[in-house]
Design a protein around this motif. Structure first.
Motif, mmCIF file in Angstrom:
data_model
loop_
_atom_site.group_PDB
_atom_site.id
_atom_site.type_symbol
_atom_site.label_atom_id
_atom_site.label_comp_id
_atom_site.label_asym_id
_atom_site.label_seq_id
_atom_site.Cartn_x
_atom_site.Cartn_y
_atom_site.Cartn_z
ATOM 1 N N HIS A 31 -8.292 1.295 -10.768
ATOM 2 C CA HIS A 31 -8.890 1.314 -9.417
ATOM 3 C C HIS A 31 -7.867 1.479 -8.299
ATOM 4 O O HIS A 31 -8.211 1.383 -7.131
ATOM 5 N N MET A 32 -6.602 1.706 -8.640
ATOM 6 C CA MET A 32 -5.600 1.837 -7.580
ATOM 7 C C MET A 32 -5.636 3.220 -6.951
ATOM 8 O O MET A 32 -6.244 4.148 -7.479
ATOM 9 N N VAL A 33 -4.966 3.342 -5.809
ATOM 10 C CA VAL A 33 -4.726 4.656 -5.207
ATOM 11 C C VAL A 33 -3.242 4.955 -5.357
ATOM 12 O O VAL A 33 -2.393 4.119 -5.044
ATOM 13 N N LEU A 34 -2.948 6.151 -5.855
ATOM 14 C CA LEU A 34 -1.562 6.635 -5.902
ATOM 15 C C LEU A 34 -1.404 7.717 -4.845
ATOM 16 O O LEU A 34 -2.368 8.414 -4.494
ATOM 17 N N GLN A 35 -0.172 7.872 -4.346
ATOM 18 C CA GLN A 35 0.077 8.836 -3.276
ATOM 19 C C GLN A 35 -0.195 10.267 -3.743
ATOM 20 O O GLN A 35 0.247 10.680 -4.808
ATOM 21 N N MET A 36 -0.943 10.997 -2.907
ATOM 22 C CA MET A 36 -1.331 12.374 -3.234
ATOM 23 C C MET A 36 -0.254 13.384 -2.797
ATOM 24 O O MET A 36 0.733 13.028 -2.146
ATOM 25 N N ALA A 37 -0.474 14.644 -3.130
ATOM 26 C CA ALA A 37 0.388 15.754 -2.740
ATOM 27 C C ALA A 37 0.443 15.837 -1.201
ATOM 28 O O ALA A 37 -0.520 15.448 -0.552
ATOM 29 N N GLY A 84 -10.226 12.035 -7.458
ATOM 30 C CA GLY A 84 -10.256 11.388 -8.750
ATOM 31 C C GLY A 84 -11.708 11.182 -9.127
ATOM 32 O O GLY A 84 -12.572 11.858 -8.587
ATOM 33 N N PRO A 85 -12.046 10.272 -9.999
ATOM 34 C CA PRO A 85 -11.154 9.318 -10.666
ATOM 35 C C PRO A 85 -10.416 9.936 -11.854
ATOM 36 O O PRO A 85 -10.934 10.842 -12.501
ATOM 37 N N ASP A 101 -9.851 5.030 -13.480
ATOM 38 C CA ASP A 101 -10.422 5.119 -12.130
ATOM 39 C C ASP A 101 -9.315 5.142 -11.059
ATOM 40 O O ASP A 101 -9.396 4.469 -10.046
ATOM 41 N N VAL A 102 -8.264 5.900 -11.326
ATOM 42 C CA VAL A 102 -7.163 6.017 -10.365
ATOM 43 C C VAL A 102 -7.460 7.185 -9.424
ATOM 44 O O VAL A 102 -7.860 8.267 -9.867
ATOM 45 N N LEU A 103 -7.294 6.942 -8.127
ATOM 46 C CA LEU A 103 -7.512 7.991 -7.132
ATOM 47 C C LEU A 103 -6.168 8.421 -6.553
ATOM 48 O O LEU A 103 -5.231 7.621 -6.487
ATOM 49 N N PHE A 104 -6.081 9.669 -6.098
ATOM 50 C CA PHE A 104 -4.908 10.113 -5.349
ATOM 51 C C PHE A 104 -5.309 10.274 -3.887
ATOM 52 O O PHE A 104 -6.357 10.842 -3.585
ATOM 53 N N GLY A 105 -4.496 9.697 -3.007
ATOM 54 C CA GLY A 105 -4.777 9.718 -1.572
ATOM 55 C C GLY A 105 -3.555 9.218 -0.832
ATOM 56 O O GLY A 105 -2.427 9.417 -1.278
ATOM 57 N N ASP A 106 -3.787 8.549 0.309
ATOM 58 C CA ASP A 106 -2.681 7.999 1.090
ATOM 59 C C ASP A 106 -2.556 6.500 0.822
ATOM 60 O O ASP A 106 -3.568 5.796 0.735
ATOM 61 N N VAL A 107 -1.336 6.024 0.721
ATOM 62 C CA VAL A 107 -1.089 4.601 0.486
ATOM 63 C C VAL A 107 -0.334 4.032 1.687
ATOM 64 O O VAL A 107 0.698 4.582 2.096
ATOM 65 N N TRP A 108 -0.879 2.976 2.261
ATOM 66 C CA TRP A 108 -0.251 2.314 3.422
ATOM 67 C C TRP A 108 0.107 0.871 3.071
ATOM 68 O O TRP A 108 -0.667 0.175 2.410
ATOM 69 N N ASN A 137 -16.012 5.963 0.799
ATOM 70 C CA ASN A 137 -15.588 6.341 -0.549
ATOM 71 C C ASN A 137 -14.072 6.385 -0.641
ATOM 72 O O ASN A 137 -13.403 6.818 0.292
ATOM 73 N N GLY A 138 -13.566 5.952 -1.747
ATOM 74 C CA GLY A 138 -12.133 6.106 -1.994
ATOM 75 C C GLY A 138 -11.257 5.101 -1.298
ATOM 76 O O GLY A 138 -10.043 5.239 -1.284
ATOM 77 N N LEU A 139 -11.862 4.063 -0.707
ATOM 78 C CA LEU A 139 -11.059 3.017 -0.067
ATOM 79 C C LEU A 139 -10.778 1.931 -1.105
ATOM 80 O O LEU A 139 -11.699 1.454 -1.773
ATOM 81 N N ARG A 140 -9.525 1.550 -1.244
ATOM 82 C CA ARG A 140 -9.151 0.531 -2.229
ATOM 83 C C ARG A 140 -8.143 -0.421 -1.595
ATOM 84 O O ARG A 140 -7.274 0.014 -0.837
#
Ligand SMILES: *[C@@H]1O[C@H](CO)[C@@H](O)[C@H](O)[C@H]1NC(C)=O
Ligand SMILES: *[C@@H]1O[C@H](CO)[C@@H](O)[C@H](O)[C@H]1NC(C)=O
Ligand SMILES: *[C@@H]1O[C@H](CO)[C@@H](O)[C@H](O)[C@H]1NC(C)=O
Ligand SMILES: *[C@@H]1O[C@H](CO)[C@@H](O)[C@H](O)[C@H]1NC(C)=O
Ligand SMILES: *[C@@H]1O[C@H](CO)[C@@H](O)[C@H](O)[C@H]1NC(C)=O
Ligand SMILES: *[C@@H]1O[C@H](CO)[C@@H](O)[C@H](O)[C@H]1NC(C)=O
Ligand SMILES: *[C@@H]1O[C@H](CO)[C@@H](O)[C@H](O)[C@H]1NC(C)=O
Length: 349
Positions: A31-37, A84-85, A101-108, A137-140
Motif C-alpha cells: 500500500h505504499m507510494v514510491l516516487q514516480m518518473a 498502479g497497483p 498494491d504499490v503505487l508510483f506517485g509523489d512522496v512528501w 484516489n492514490g492517497l496513502r
C-alpha cells in the motif's frame, strides 16, 4: 587441520556477517507510494551477505543487486509512470518477499514540531476532511514513530503501516497540515501522493539536524537544545528514511527556537541543505539537486504586541530576507500564516 581452522574461522566470521532472512526495509510495505518518473525509486532491504537479490515488478525481472557486508541490498527501480497497483517481489536463492498494491506517485516528508503534529482529529471539520481524503484516489499515509536516539538508526521504528486514509485512528492521529497539503495538491496533479509524517511536538531544530548541519553553525552562537540532545531525532526519525526517493519536504517548526533567532537563521538553512544532500546521496538521486522545501511561517499565537521571540524567528525563517526563495534559500516556498491566527482555538493557536 588447516581445513578445520578455516571452517571455524569462516563460521565465526559468518556468525557476524551471515545476514538476515530476505526482506524489504520495514517501511517498504504493501500500500505504499514510491516516487514516480522521471526519478527512479530507490528500494532497499536486508538479506544474506554476498547473495544476489532480483527484483520483479508484476512478475517482470527489472533489476538485481548484491547484499553487501552490512547485510544490506539496495537498487534503483526503473523510472515508473504514475499509477498502479503493482506487486514488487524480491527473490534471493530460495527466499522471496512481495509487497502488494504499490503505487508510483509523489512522496512528501512532513516534519516539524506540534503544529505539524496537530492531528486530523482536532480539525474543525474533521469528518469533511476525512471524507475528502477517502475520496482521493492514490492517497496513502505513513507515520514514523516518535523515538529519540543518540545513534544513527538503519531503520525507523514504525507506527502502523502504509494505508489509504479512512475513518480510523491512524488517520485521525495523522498530521492535519500534511494531509490538507496533499488534498490541495491532489486535484491539480492527478497522481498518487504518499505522505510520510515524521514530527514531534515541542522539538527544537537541533534535534532534527545531523551532526554535519550542527557543525555548520557552531560559530553562529548556536545553542544546544538540551545537553546531548543534538541530532537525536535526525538519528532515529530522518536518517533512516533518507534512502527513500522523495519529491520534497514540508516543515512546520520554530516555536521551540524562539529567543534564538540569530542561530536559527544559520540552523534552518544548514538543515535544509543537509537534508537535501543526505536524501540525494542515500537514495542515489541524480535528477534533483535541490529537493523542494516548503515551510509554514509561524502564525501569531496571542492577540498582543510582541517585540521579540516569534517576530524575529519569522525573519530567520526567511534567512533575513523577508521572502523566499532568496539567495540563501533557493527552491524553498513559504506558506504565509501571519494573518491566520485562531485566538479562540481550544488547542492554543
Ligand atoms: C534478473 O535479471 C538480472 C539482470 O538484470 C539477471 O542477472 C538475473 O539472472 C535475472 N534473474 C532471474 C531470476 O531471471
Ligand atoms: C516464494 O517462497 C514460497 C515459500 O518458500 C514458495 O512457496 C513460493 O513458490 C516462492 N515464490 C516464488 C515466486 O519464488
Ligand atoms: C467547516 O464547514 C463549514 C460548513 O461547510 C464551513 O462553513 C466552514 O468554513 C468550515 N470550516 C473550516 C475551517 O474549513
Ligand atoms: C543520549 O546520551 C546522553 C548522555 O549519555 C543521555 O543523557 C541521553 O538521555 C541520551 N539520549 C537518548 C535519546 O538516548
Ligand atoms: C481509537 O481511539 C479511541 C480513542 O482514543 C479508542 O477508544 C479506540 O479503542 C481506538 N480504536 C482502535 C481501533 O485503536
Ligand atoms: C541518472 O542515472 C541514470 C543511471 O544511473 C542515467 O541513465 C540517467 O541519465 C541519469 N539522469 C540524470 C538526470 O543524470
Ligand atoms: C485583537 O484585539 C483587539 C483589541 O483588543 C481587538 O479589537 C481585535 O478584534 C482583536 N483581534 C482578533 C483577531 O481577535
Amino acid at each position: 587441520m588447516v581445513v578445520k581452522i578455516i571452517l571455524i574461522v569462516t563460521l565465526i566470521l559468518c556468525g557476524k556477517c551471515d545476514g538476515f532472512p530476505l526482506r524489504f526495509a520495514n517501511y517498504y510495505e504493501s500500500h505504499m507510494v514510491l516516487q514516480m518518473a522521471p526519478k527512479r525509486a530507490n528500494i532497499w532491504g536486508l538479506g544474506t551477505v554476498h547473495h544476489r537479490v532480483d527484483v520483479f515488478i508484476d512478475g517482470k525481472n527489472v533489476s538485481s543487486a548484491t547484499v553487501d557486508t552490512h547485510s544490506q541490498w539496495r537498487l534503483l527501480l526503473p523510472a515508473m509512470p504514475k499509477g498502479g497497483p503493482h506487486d514488487i517481489m524480491i527473490t534471493s536463492g530460495t527466499e522471496n518477499a512481495t509487497i502488494h498494491d504499490v503505487l508510483f506517485g509523489d512522496v512528501w516528508i512532513c516534519s516539524g514540531q506540534s503544529n505539524m503534529g496537530f492531528t486530523v482529529a482536532r480539525l474543525e471539520n474533521m469528518s469533511t476532511t476525512i471524507s475528502e481524503a477517502q475520496a482521493t484516489n492514490g492517497l496513502r499515509i505513513f507515520h514514523v514513530k516518535n523515538i529519540a536516539s543518540n545513534k544513527t538508526q538503519r531503520e525507523p521504528q514504525i507506527d502502523g503501516s502504509w494505508q489509504h486514509p479512512g475513518n480510523d485512528n491512524v488517520t485521525k492521529t495523522f498530521s492535519a497540515v500534511c494531509l490538507l497539503y496533499a488534498l490541495e495538491l491532489a486535484p491539480h496533479l492527478n497522481r498518487p501522493i504518499g505522505l510520510v509524517e515524521s514530527a514531534w511536538g515541542g522539538t527544537p531544530i537541533q534535534v532534527w539536524s545531523s551532526p554535519d548541519a550542527i557543525d555548520a553553525c557552531k560559530h553562529h552562537g548556536a545553542t544546544r537544545a538540551t545537553p546531548h540532545a543534538n541530532s537525536v531525532l535526525w538519528n532515529s526519525m530522518i536518517a533512516p528514511i533518507t534512502p527513500m526517493t522523495v519529491t520534497g519536504f514540508i516543515w512546520y517548526q520554530g516555536e521551540a527556537n524562539a529567543g534564538h533567532a540569530a542561530a536559527y537563521q544559520c540552523q534552518f538553512t544548514a538543515m535544509i541543505n543537509d537534508w537535501r544532500a543526505k536524501f540525494r546521496a542515500s537514495s542515489h538521486q541524480n535528477a534533483t539537486a535541490k529537493l523542494p522545501f516548503g515551510f509554514v511561517q509561524l502564525a501569531p499565537n496571542a492577540n498582543k504586541t510582541i517585540h521579540s521571540g516569534w517576530p524575529d524567528l519569522r525573519w530567520s525563517q526567511t534567512a533575513g530576507y523577508g521572502y523566499v526563495p532568496n539567495p540563501s534559500l533557493s527552491d524553498v516556498f513559504m506558506s504565509v500564516a501571519m494573518d491566520l491566527p485562531d485566538f479562540n482555538s481550544p488547542y492554543g493557536s
